[in-house]
Design a protein around this motif. Structure first.
Motif, PDB file in Angstrom:
ATOM      1  N   VAL A  47       1.544  -1.427  -0.035  1.00 54.13           N
ATOM      2  CA  VAL A  47      -0.106   0.415   0.293  1.00 54.13           C
ATOM      3  C   VAL A  47       0.789   1.276   0.533  1.00 54.13           C
ATOM      4  O   VAL A  47       2.053   1.041   0.610  1.00 54.13           O
ATOM      5  N   ILE A  48       0.270   1.932  -0.344  1.00 50.78           N
ATOM      6  CA  ILE A  48       1.125   3.910  -0.128  1.00 50.78           C
ATOM      7  C   ILE A  48       0.023   4.775   0.172  1.00 50.78           C
ATOM      8  O   ILE A  48      -0.789   4.164   0.255  1.00 50.78           O
ATOM      9  N   TYR A  49       0.609   5.501   1.070  1.00 50.24           N
ATOM     10  CA  TYR A  49       0.078   6.827   1.450  1.00 50.24           C
ATOM     11  C   TYR A  49      -0.200   7.965   0.732  1.00 50.24           C
ATOM     12  O   TYR A  49       0.965   8.734   0.181  1.00 50.24           O
ATOM     13  N   LEU A  50      -0.701   8.643   0.225  1.00 53.83           N
ATOM     14  CA  LEU A  50      -1.433   9.954  -0.597  1.00 53.83           C
ATOM     15  C   LEU A  50      -2.112  10.357   0.817  1.00 53.83           C
ATOM     16  O   LEU A  50      -3.060  11.054   0.630  1.00 53.83           O
ATOM     17  N   PRO A  51      -1.269  12.242   0.206  1.00 55.70           N
ATOM     18  CA  PRO A  51      -1.550  13.154   0.888  1.00 55.70           C
ATOM     19  C   PRO A  51      -3.027  13.568   0.091  1.00 55.70           C
ATOM     20  O   PRO A  51      -3.008  13.726  -1.137  1.00 55.70           O
ATOM     21  N   ARG A  52      -3.879  13.998   1.108  1.00 54.04           N
ATOM     22  CA  ARG A  52      -5.512  14.387   0.348  1.00 54.04           C
ATOM     23  C   ARG A  52      -5.970  15.735   1.233  1.00 54.04           C
ATOM     24  O   ARG A  52      -5.344  15.389   2.617  1.00 54.04           O
ATOM     25  N   ALA A  53      -6.708  16.443   1.148  1.00 55.13           N
ATOM     26  CA  ALA A  53      -7.513  17.887   1.594  1.00 55.13           C
ATOM     27  C   ALA A  53      -8.017  17.055   2.948  1.00 55.13           C
ATOM     28  O   ALA A  53      -7.344  17.659   4.061  1.00 55.13           O
ATOM     29  N   GLU A  54      -8.378  15.871   2.811  1.00 55.82           N
ATOM     30  CA  GLU A  54      -9.145  15.894   3.947  1.00 55.82           C
ATOM     31  C   GLU A  54      -8.077  15.115   4.958  1.00 55.82           C
ATOM     32  O   GLU A  54      -8.663  14.209   5.835  1.00 55.82           O
ATOM     33  N   GLY A  55      -7.104  14.643   4.425  1.00 52.60           N
ATOM     34  CA  GLY A  55      -6.291  13.651   5.342  1.00 52.60           C
ATOM     35  C   GLY A  55      -5.589  12.465   4.664  1.00 52.60           C
ATOM     36  O   GLY A  55      -5.141  12.520   3.271  1.00 52.60           O
ATOM     37  N   VAL A  56      -4.639  12.203   4.871  1.00 53.18           N
ATOM     38  CA  VAL A  56      -3.873  10.795   4.208  1.00 53.18           C
ATOM     39  C   VAL A  56      -4.519   9.755   4.121  1.00 53.18           C
ATOM     40  O   VAL A  56      -5.735   8.955   4.977  1.00 53.18           O
ATOM     41  N   HIS A  57      -4.647   9.427   2.691  1.00 56.66           N
ATOM     42  CA  HIS A  57      -5.900   8.410   2.034  1.00 56.66           C
ATOM     43  C   HIS A  57      -5.223   6.939   2.173  1.00 56.66           C
ATOM     44  O   HIS A  57      -3.513   7.451   0.939  1.00 56.66           O
ATOM     45  N   ARG A  58      -4.564   5.828   2.322  1.00 60.86           N
ATOM     46  CA  ARG A  58      -4.079   4.694   1.809  1.00 60.86           C
ATOM     47  C   ARG A  58      -4.938   4.242   1.057  1.00 60.86           C
ATOM     48  O   ARG A  58      -6.593   4.390   0.955  1.00 60.86           O
ATOM     49  N   MET A  59      -4.128   4.027   0.128  1.00 59.88           N
ATOM     50  CA  MET A  59      -4.577   3.045  -1.561  1.00 59.88           C
ATOM     51  C   MET A  59      -3.336   1.725  -2.062  1.00 59.88           C
ATOM     52  O   MET A  59      -2.104   1.605  -1.361  1.00 59.88           O
ATOM     53  N   ARG A  60      -3.632   0.525  -2.154  1.00 58.14           N
ATOM     54  CA  ARG A  60      -3.639   0.033  -2.272  1.00 58.14           C
ATOM     55  C   ARG A  60      -2.386  -0.092  -4.286  1.00 58.14           C
ATOM     56  O   ARG A  60      -2.552   1.191  -4.990  1.00 58.14           O
TER      57      ARG A  60
END
Length: 93
Positions: A47-60
């Motif tokens: 998984v990777i963690y991507l920054p988003r406006a609402e926080g960090v998003h966990r994505m496969r």
């Protein structure tokens, strides 16, 4: 495929480590477990963690292909470019 199998195993392993870290901060053994996910094995960075406006998003990194099972939708960590905004299960990556 082997790639999807190992990605799914890595996703579960990473989620388990993350949950243990949340519930038992400083637990011995978590650092070596995290290191396994960085080694060049089939479990490498599932998984990777991507920054988003609402926080960090966990994505496969690799799609689990759950959406191919009848009556299923994309998972909440889906990286698939097929994902569309109308899917109520999750937002597009």
């Amino acid at each position: 495929t082997r790639r999807v199998l190992w990605s799914n195993a890595g996703n579960l392993f990473e989620a388990f480590i993350r949950r243990l870290d949340e519930t038992h901060p400083g637990l011995r053994g978590l650092a070596p477990a995290r290191e396994w996910l960085e080694m060049p094995t089939p479990l490498h960075r599932p998984v990777i963690y991507l920054p988003r406006a609402e926080g960090v998003h966990r994505m496969r990194r690799i799609c689990c292909m759950r959406y191919l099972v009848p009556d299923r939708v994309f998972c909440t960590t889906c990286p698939s470019p097929l994902l569309n905004a109308s899917n109520s299960a999750c937002r597009p990556p």
